[in-house]
Enzyme design. Structure first.
Site, PDB file in Angstrom:
ATOM      1  N   SER A  50       0.832  -1.211   0.000  1.00 34.31           N
ATOM      2  CA  SER A  50       0.000   0.000   0.000  1.00 34.31           C
ATOM      3  C   SER A  50       0.864   1.256   0.000  1.00 34.31           C
ATOM      4  CB  SER A  50      -0.925  -0.003   1.215  1.00 34.31           C
ATOM      5  OG  SER A  50      -0.153  -0.084   2.395  1.00 34.31           O
ATOM      6  N   THR A 168      -1.285   3.840   4.914  1.00 30.94           N
ATOM      7  CA  THR A 168      -0.247   4.835   4.665  1.00 30.94           C
ATOM      8  C   THR A 168       0.825   4.696   5.730  1.00 30.94           C
ATOM      9  OG1 THR A 168      -1.902   6.367   3.817  1.00 30.94           O
ATOM     10  CG2 THR A 168       0.150   7.345   4.616  1.00 30.94           C
ATOM     11  N   THR A 186       1.925   6.914   0.390  1.00 29.57           N
ATOM     12  CA  THR A 186       0.995   5.798   0.137  1.00 29.57           C
ATOM     13  C   THR A 186       0.777   5.617  -1.360  1.00 29.57           C
ATOM     14  OG1 THR A 186      -1.224   4.959   0.664  1.00 29.57           O
ATOM     15  CG2 THR A 186      -1.057   7.303   0.242  1.00 29.57           C
ATOM     16  N   ARG A 196      -7.604   9.574  -8.696  1.00 28.53           N
ATOM     17  CA  ARG A 196      -8.062   9.782  -7.303  1.00 28.53           C
ATOM     18  C   ARG A 196      -6.859  10.094  -6.409  1.00 28.53           C
ATOM     19  NH1 ARG A 196      -6.820   7.601  -2.022  1.00 28.53           N
ATOM     20  NH2 ARG A 196      -8.629   7.919  -0.727  1.00 28.53           N
ATOM     21  N   VAL A 197      -6.989  11.142  -5.622  1.00 31.77           N
ATOM     22  CA  VAL A 197      -5.929  11.525  -4.674  1.00 31.77           C
ATOM     23  C   VAL A 197      -6.530  11.466  -3.277  1.00 31.77           C
ATOM     24  CG1 VAL A 197      -4.476  13.434  -3.890  1.00 31.77           C
ATOM     25  CG2 VAL A 197      -4.689  12.948  -6.340  1.00 31.77           C
ATOM     26  N   GLY A 198      -5.793  10.900  -2.339  1.00 27.95           N
ATOM     27  CA  GLY A 198      -6.277  10.784  -0.962  1.00 27.95           C
ATOM     28  C   GLY A 198      -5.837  11.941  -0.096  1.00 27.95           C
ATOM     29  N   ASP A 199      -5.876  11.729   1.209  1.00 31.48           N
ATOM     30  CA  ASP A 199      -5.526  12.776   2.174  1.00 31.48           C
ATOM     31  C   ASP A 199      -4.018  12.982   2.296  1.00 31.48           C
ATOM     32  OD1 ASP A 199      -5.687  10.071   3.279  1.00 31.48           O
ATOM     33  OD2 ASP A 199      -4.956  10.983   5.119  1.00 31.48           O
ATOM     34  N   THR A 219      -4.050   8.134   8.669  1.00 31.29           N
ATOM     35  CA  THR A 219      -4.165   6.995   7.752  1.00 31.29           C
ATOM     36  C   THR A 219      -5.603   6.508   7.765  1.00 31.29           C
ATOM     37  OG1 THR A 219      -3.336   4.773   7.205  1.00 31.29           O
ATOM     38  CG2 THR A 219      -3.418   5.352   9.548  1.00 31.29           C
ATOM     39  N   GLY A 220      -5.975   5.775   6.731  1.00 33.98           N
ATOM     40  CA  GLY A 220      -7.349   5.276   6.660  1.00 33.98           C
ATOM     41  C   GLY A 220      -8.088   5.889   5.485  1.00 33.98           C
ATOM     42  N   GLY A 222      -9.082   8.158   3.277  1.00 38.98           N
ATOM     43  CA  GLY A 222      -8.646   9.513   2.956  1.00 38.98           C
ATOM     44  C   GLY A 222      -9.739  10.412   2.428  1.00 38.98           C
TER      45      GLY A 222
HETATM   46  N1  ASP Z   1      -5.272   7.522   3.586  1.00 38.18           N
HETATM   47  C1  ASP Z   1      -4.896   6.750   2.429  1.00 38.18           C
HETATM   48  C2  ASP Z   1      -5.715   7.192   1.248  1.00 38.18           C
HETATM   49  O1  ASP Z   1      -6.915   7.413   1.398  1.00 38.18           O
HETATM   50  C3  ASP Z   1      -5.030   5.290   2.596  1.00 38.18           C
HETATM   51  C4  ASP Z   1      -4.736   4.745   3.967  1.00 38.18           C
HETATM   52  O2  ASP Z   1      -3.978   5.311   4.713  1.00 38.18           O
HETATM   53  O3  ASP Z   1      -5.301   3.692   4.311  1.00 38.18           O
HETATM   54  O4  ASP Z   1      -5.177   7.286   0.171  1.00 38.18           O
END
Ligand code: ASP
Length: 314
Positions: A50, A168, A186, A196-199, A219-220, A222
Protein backbone atom coordinates in the site's frame (compact mmCIF):
# COMPACT_ATOMS: atom_id res chain seq x y z
CA UNK A 1 16.18 23.89 23.50
CA UNK A 2 17.36 20.33 24.06
CA UNK A 3 14.63 17.68 23.79
CA UNK A 4 14.37 13.95 24.27
CA UNK A 5 13.79 12.65 20.72
CA UNK A 6 10.83 10.48 19.82
CA UNK A 7 9.26 9.12 16.64
CA UNK A 8 5.80 7.65 16.01
CA UNK A 9 4.71 5.78 12.88
CA UNK A 10 1.47 4.24 11.63
CA UNK A 11 0.81 0.51 11.45
CA UNK A 12 2.84 -2.57 12.18
CA UNK A 13 5.16 -1.80 9.25
CA UNK A 14 5.92 1.43 11.09
CA UNK A 15 8.23 -0.57 13.36
CA UNK A 16 10.92 -0.83 10.67
CA UNK A 17 10.41 2.80 9.70
CA UNK A 18 10.75 3.87 13.34
CA UNK A 19 13.97 1.87 13.78
CA UNK A 20 15.56 3.73 10.89
CA UNK A 21 14.15 7.10 11.94
CA UNK A 22 15.33 6.52 15.50
CA UNK A 23 18.92 5.91 14.32
CA UNK A 24 18.86 9.35 12.69
CA UNK A 25 17.45 10.98 15.84
CA UNK A 26 19.79 9.11 18.17
CA UNK A 27 22.83 10.38 16.34
CA UNK A 28 21.63 13.97 16.72
CA UNK A 29 20.05 14.15 13.24
CA UNK A 30 17.06 16.32 12.39
CA UNK A 31 13.41 15.31 12.55
CA UNK A 32 12.98 16.00 8.84
CA UNK A 33 15.75 13.55 7.89
CA UNK A 34 14.39 11.00 10.36
CA UNK A 35 10.91 11.17 8.84
CA UNK A 36 12.20 10.93 5.27
CA UNK A 37 14.61 8.03 5.95
CA UNK A 38 11.99 6.16 7.94
CA UNK A 39 9.36 6.57 5.23
CA UNK A 40 11.85 5.45 2.56
CA UNK A 41 12.17 2.08 4.32
CA UNK A 42 8.46 1.36 3.88
CA UNK A 43 8.38 2.85 0.39
CA UNK A 44 11.11 0.48 -0.72
CA UNK A 45 9.63 -2.64 0.91
CA UNK A 46 7.75 -4.60 -1.81
CA UNK A 47 5.97 -6.59 0.91
CA UNK A 48 4.08 -3.45 1.91
CA UNK A 49 1.60 -3.30 -0.94
CA UNK A 50 0.00 0.00 0.00
CA UNK A 51 3.11 2.18 -0.12
CA UNK A 52 5.71 3.01 -2.79
CA UNK A 53 7.44 0.26 -4.79
CA UNK A 54 5.13 -2.77 -4.94
CA UNK A 55 2.06 -0.74 -4.01
CA UNK A 56 -1.22 -1.89 -5.55
CA UNK A 57 -2.16 0.04 -8.69
CA UNK A 58 -5.23 1.97 -9.79
CA UNK A 59 -8.00 0.38 -11.84
CA UNK A 60 -5.87 0.74 -15.01
CA UNK A 61 -2.94 -1.11 -13.45
CA UNK A 62 -0.88 2.05 -12.92
CA UNK A 63 0.67 2.69 -9.47
CA UNK A 64 -0.14 6.31 -8.55
CA UNK A 65 1.70 7.54 -5.46
CA UNK A 66 0.78 10.30 -2.99
CA UNK A 67 3.30 11.69 -0.47
CA UNK A 68 4.00 14.79 1.59
CA UNK A 69 6.51 16.08 4.11
CA UNK A 70 6.39 19.05 6.48
CA UNK A 71 9.18 20.73 8.40
CA UNK A 72 8.45 22.29 11.78
CA UNK A 73 11.10 25.03 12.09
CA UNK A 74 10.50 26.55 8.64
CA UNK A 75 6.81 25.59 8.43
CA UNK A 76 7.67 24.51 4.88
CA UNK A 77 5.94 21.63 3.13
CA UNK A 78 6.13 19.73 -0.14
CA UNK A 79 3.97 17.08 -1.74
CA UNK A 80 3.34 15.00 -4.83
CA UNK A 81 0.05 13.42 -5.84
CA UNK A 82 -0.88 10.78 -8.40
CA UNK A 83 2.77 10.37 -9.40
CA UNK A 84 3.74 7.21 -11.26
CA UNK A 85 7.05 5.69 -12.35
CA UNK A 86 9.29 7.11 -9.60
CA UNK A 87 10.38 5.42 -6.34
CA UNK A 88 10.59 7.07 -2.91
CA UNK A 89 7.92 9.74 -3.48
CA UNK A 90 8.46 11.31 -0.05
CA UNK A 91 11.94 12.28 -1.22
CA UNK A 92 10.41 13.85 -4.32
CA UNK A 93 8.01 15.71 -1.99
CA UNK A 94 11.01 16.98 -0.06
CA UNK A 95 12.60 18.13 -3.32
CA UNK A 96 9.39 20.03 -4.16
CA UNK A 97 9.64 21.68 -0.75
CA UNK A 98 13.32 22.54 -0.98
CA UNK A 99 13.84 23.28 -4.67
CA UNK A 100 10.63 25.00 -5.75
CA UNK A 101 8.45 27.80 -4.39
CA UNK A 102 5.48 25.40 -4.60
CA UNK A 103 3.85 22.96 -2.24
CA UNK A 104 2.18 20.31 -4.43
CA UNK A 105 2.95 18.87 -7.86
CA UNK A 106 0.65 16.35 -9.49
CA UNK A 107 0.58 13.51 -12.00
CA UNK A 108 2.81 13.53 -15.06
CA UNK A 109 4.30 16.87 -14.14
CA UNK A 110 5.30 15.65 -10.68
CA UNK A 111 7.08 12.81 -12.42
CA UNK A 112 8.69 15.22 -14.89
CA UNK A 113 9.94 17.33 -12.00
CA UNK A 114 11.28 14.22 -10.23
CA UNK A 115 13.23 13.03 -13.27
CA UNK A 116 14.69 16.49 -13.75
CA UNK A 117 15.62 16.60 -10.08
CA UNK A 118 17.67 13.41 -10.55
CA UNK A 119 15.24 10.66 -9.54
CA UNK A 120 15.27 7.56 -11.73
CA UNK A 121 12.52 6.31 -14.00
CA UNK A 122 11.28 3.11 -12.30
CA UNK A 123 8.80 0.26 -12.62
CA UNK A 124 6.63 0.31 -9.49
CA UNK A 125 4.70 -2.91 -10.09
CA UNK A 126 6.14 -6.14 -8.72
CA UNK A 127 5.18 -9.63 -9.89
CA UNK A 128 2.88 -9.89 -6.91
CA UNK A 129 1.15 -6.52 -7.26
CA UNK A 130 0.71 -7.07 -11.01
CA UNK A 131 -0.85 -10.50 -10.53
CA UNK A 132 -3.19 -9.18 -7.82
CA UNK A 133 -4.30 -6.45 -10.21
CA UNK A 134 -4.82 -8.96 -13.04
CA UNK A 135 -6.94 -11.10 -10.70
CA UNK A 136 -8.96 -8.06 -9.64
CA UNK A 137 -9.48 -6.93 -13.25
CA UNK A 138 -10.68 -10.40 -14.29
CA UNK A 139 -13.22 -10.28 -11.50
CA UNK A 140 -14.31 -6.61 -11.59
CA UNK A 141 -13.32 -5.15 -14.96
CA UNK A 142 -14.47 -1.60 -15.32
CA UNK A 143 -12.10 1.18 -14.25
CA UNK A 144 -14.75 3.90 -14.17
CA UNK A 145 -16.37 3.14 -10.80
CA UNK A 146 -15.13 3.51 -7.24
CA UNK A 147 -13.58 0.31 -5.90
CA UNK A 148 -13.23 1.25 -2.27
CA UNK A 149 -15.71 -1.45 -1.38
CA UNK A 150 -15.95 -4.69 0.53
CA UNK A 151 -14.80 -6.64 -2.52
CA UNK A 152 -11.43 -4.90 -2.61
CA UNK A 153 -11.03 -5.24 1.14
CA UNK A 154 -11.76 -8.96 0.94
CA UNK A 155 -9.14 -9.38 -1.75
CA UNK A 156 -6.58 -8.01 0.70
CA UNK A 157 -7.69 -10.16 3.57
CA UNK A 158 -7.70 -13.26 1.36
CA UNK A 159 -4.03 -12.58 0.71
CA UNK A 160 -3.14 -13.66 4.22
CA UNK A 161 -3.86 -10.31 5.78
CA UNK A 162 -0.31 -9.23 4.89
CA UNK A 163 -1.60 -6.13 3.28
CA UNK A 164 -5.09 -4.76 2.91
CA UNK A 165 -6.14 -2.62 0.01
CA UNK A 166 -4.87 0.61 1.54
CA UNK A 167 -2.70 1.98 4.39
CA UNK A 168 -0.25 4.83 4.67
CA UNK A 169 3.08 5.09 6.41
CA UNK A 170 2.86 8.30 8.39
CA UNK A 171 5.62 9.47 10.73
CA UNK A 172 5.90 12.27 13.28
CA UNK A 173 9.28 12.99 14.87
CA UNK A 174 10.80 15.30 17.49
CA UNK A 175 14.56 15.73 17.36
CA UNK A 176 17.12 16.62 20.02
CA UNK A 177 16.94 20.30 19.00
CA UNK A 178 13.22 20.37 19.82
CA UNK A 179 12.21 20.49 16.15
CA UNK A 180 9.27 18.58 14.73
CA UNK A 181 8.54 17.07 11.31
CA UNK A 182 5.88 14.83 9.77
CA UNK A 183 5.54 12.86 6.57
CA UNK A 184 3.24 10.39 4.90
CA UNK A 185 3.38 8.28 1.76
CA UNK A 186 0.99 5.80 0.14
CA UNK A 187 -0.15 4.22 -3.09
CA UNK A 188 -3.66 5.09 -1.91
CA UNK A 189 -6.60 2.80 -2.47
CA UNK A 190 -6.04 -0.31 -4.50
CA UNK A 191 -7.93 -0.24 -7.80
CA UNK A 192 -8.83 3.41 -7.30
CA UNK A 193 -10.35 5.46 -10.09
CA UNK A 194 -7.35 6.82 -12.02
CA UNK A 195 -6.58 10.31 -10.76
CA UNK A 196 -8.06 9.78 -7.30
CA UNK A 197 -5.93 11.52 -4.67
CA UNK A 198 -6.28 10.78 -0.96
CA UNK A 199 -5.53 12.78 2.17
CA UNK A 200 -1.82 11.95 2.32
CA UNK A 201 -0.46 14.74 0.07
CA UNK A 202 -2.92 17.32 1.42
CA UNK A 203 -1.32 19.51 4.11
CA UNK A 204 -3.64 19.61 7.11
CA UNK A 205 -5.38 16.39 6.13
CA UNK A 206 -2.70 13.69 5.88
CA UNK A 207 -0.21 15.56 8.05
CA UNK A 208 0.41 18.84 9.84
CA UNK A 209 3.13 20.39 11.97
CA UNK A 210 3.26 23.47 14.16
CA UNK A 211 6.72 23.60 15.65
CA UNK A 212 5.39 25.44 18.72
CA UNK A 213 2.69 22.82 19.31
CA UNK A 214 3.14 19.38 17.78
CA UNK A 215 2.89 17.15 14.71
CA UNK A 216 0.20 14.77 13.46
CA UNK A 217 -0.35 12.32 10.60
CA UNK A 218 -3.33 10.29 9.42
CA UNK A 219 -4.16 7.00 7.75
CA UNK A 220 -7.35 5.28 6.66
CA UNK A 221 -10.23 6.47 4.57
CA UNK A 222 -8.65 9.51 2.96
CA UNK A 223 -11.81 10.63 1.22
CA UNK A 224 -13.32 11.14 4.69
CA UNK A 225 -10.14 12.28 6.49
CA UNK A 226 -9.75 15.22 4.12
CA UNK A 227 -13.29 16.42 4.78
CA UNK A 228 -12.34 17.27 8.38
CA UNK A 229 -8.67 18.25 7.90
CA UNK A 230 -7.92 15.59 10.49
CA UNK A 231 -4.22 16.27 11.10
CA UNK A 232 -4.69 20.02 11.35
CA UNK A 233 -7.50 19.39 13.84
CA UNK A 234 -5.24 17.22 16.02
CA UNK A 235 -2.54 19.90 16.12
CA UNK A 236 -5.09 22.66 16.73
CA UNK A 237 -6.52 20.71 19.67
CA UNK A 238 -3.01 20.22 21.08
CA UNK A 239 -2.58 23.98 20.71
CA UNK A 240 -5.68 24.38 22.86
CA UNK A 241 -3.99 22.39 25.60
CA UNK A 242 -5.05 18.80 24.95
CA UNK A 243 -2.48 16.01 25.20
CA UNK A 244 -1.68 14.22 21.91
CA UNK A 245 -3.76 11.24 23.07
CA UNK A 246 -6.79 13.40 23.89
CA UNK A 247 -6.38 15.50 20.75
CA UNK A 248 -6.30 12.39 18.52
CA UNK A 249 -9.38 10.96 20.27
CA UNK A 250 -11.29 14.23 19.98
CA UNK A 251 -10.37 14.71 16.30
CA UNK A 252 -11.56 11.18 15.46
CA UNK A 253 -14.75 11.82 17.44
CA UNK A 254 -15.31 14.97 15.35
CA UNK A 255 -14.94 12.94 12.15
CA UNK A 256 -17.46 10.40 13.43
CA UNK A 257 -19.88 13.18 14.37
CA UNK A 258 -19.60 14.95 11.02
CA UNK A 259 -19.66 11.84 8.83
CA UNK A 260 -21.64 9.17 10.63
CA UNK A 261 -21.84 5.90 8.75
CA UNK A 262 -18.85 6.59 6.51
CA UNK A 263 -16.06 4.88 8.42
CA UNK A 264 -16.48 1.22 7.53
CA UNK A 265 -12.86 1.28 6.32
CA UNK A 266 -11.58 3.20 9.32
CA UNK A 267 -9.57 6.35 9.96
CA UNK A 268 -6.73 6.84 12.42
CA UNK A 269 -4.16 9.41 13.47
CA UNK A 270 -0.89 9.69 15.40
CA UNK A 271 0.64 12.71 17.11
CA UNK A 272 3.71 14.02 18.96
CA UNK A 273 3.73 17.16 21.07
CA UNK A 274 6.64 19.59 21.17
CA UNK A 275 7.39 18.25 24.64
CA UNK A 276 7.68 14.69 23.34
CA UNK A 277 4.34 13.23 24.45
CA UNK A 278 2.76 10.84 21.95
CA UNK A 279 -0.79 9.74 21.16
CA UNK A 280 -2.99 7.99 18.63
CA UNK A 281 -6.62 7.07 18.02
CA UNK A 282 -8.75 5.25 15.46
CA UNK A 283 -12.39 4.81 14.65
CA UNK A 284 -13.68 1.60 16.22
CA UNK A 285 -15.50 1.03 12.96
CA UNK A 286 -13.17 -0.47 10.35
CA UNK A 287 -10.65 -1.83 12.83
CA UNK A 288 -12.38 -4.77 14.39
CA UNK A 289 -11.03 -7.65 12.25
CA UNK A 290 -8.02 -9.37 13.89
CA UNK A 291 -5.88 -8.62 10.84
CA UNK A 292 -7.07 -5.05 10.71
CA UNK A 293 -6.31 -3.83 14.23
CA UNK A 294 -5.11 -0.25 14.60
CA UNK A 295 -1.46 -0.48 15.54
CA UNK A 296 1.29 2.11 15.60
CA UNK A 297 4.97 2.14 16.50
CA UNK A 298 6.74 4.44 18.98
CA UNK A 299 10.52 4.81 18.98
CA UNK A 300 12.33 6.18 22.02
CA UNK A 301 15.68 5.70 23.71
CA UNK A 302 14.36 2.44 25.20
CA UNK A 303 13.54 0.92 21.79
CA UNK A 304 10.69 0.65 19.31
CA UNK A 305 7.39 -0.54 20.70
CA UNK A 306 4.18 -1.55 18.88
CA UNK A 307 0.98 -0.21 20.45
CA UNK A 308 -2.70 -0.76 19.71
CA UNK A 309 -5.80 1.47 19.88
CA UNK A 310 -7.52 3.31 21.36
CA UNK A 311 -10.71 2.77 19.37
CA UNK A 312 -13.22 5.63 19.37
CA UNK A 313 -16.99 5.41 19.09
CA UNK A 314 -19.50 8.19 19.54
N1 ASP B 1 -5.27 7.52 3.59
C1 ASP B 1 -4.90 6.75 2.43
C2 ASP B 1 -5.72 7.19 1.25
O1 ASP B 1 -6.91 7.41 1.40
C3 ASP B 1 -5.03 5.29 2.60
C4 ASP B 1 -4.74 4.74 3.97
O2 ASP B 1 -3.98 5.31 4.71
O3 ASP B 1 -5.30 3.69 4.31
O4 ASP B 1 -5.18 7.29 0.17
Amino acid sequence: MVAEPVVVATWRFGVQACRTAWKVLESGGGALDAVERGANVTEEDPEVQSVGYGGLPNADGVVELDAAIMDGPSHAAGAVAGMSGVRMPISVARAVMERTPHCLLVGGNARRFALKAGFQDAELLTESSRSRWLAWRKEHGSPDVAHFDSASMELGIADGGKCLSHDTIGLCALDVHGHLAAGCTTSGLAWKIPGRVGDSPIIGSGLYVDNEVGAAAATGNGDEIMKVCLSYRVVMLMGNGLTPADACAEAVRYLLRKRPGHQSHGAACIAVSRTGLTGAAATAEGFSAPNRLWQYAVGTRTGVELREGPYITL
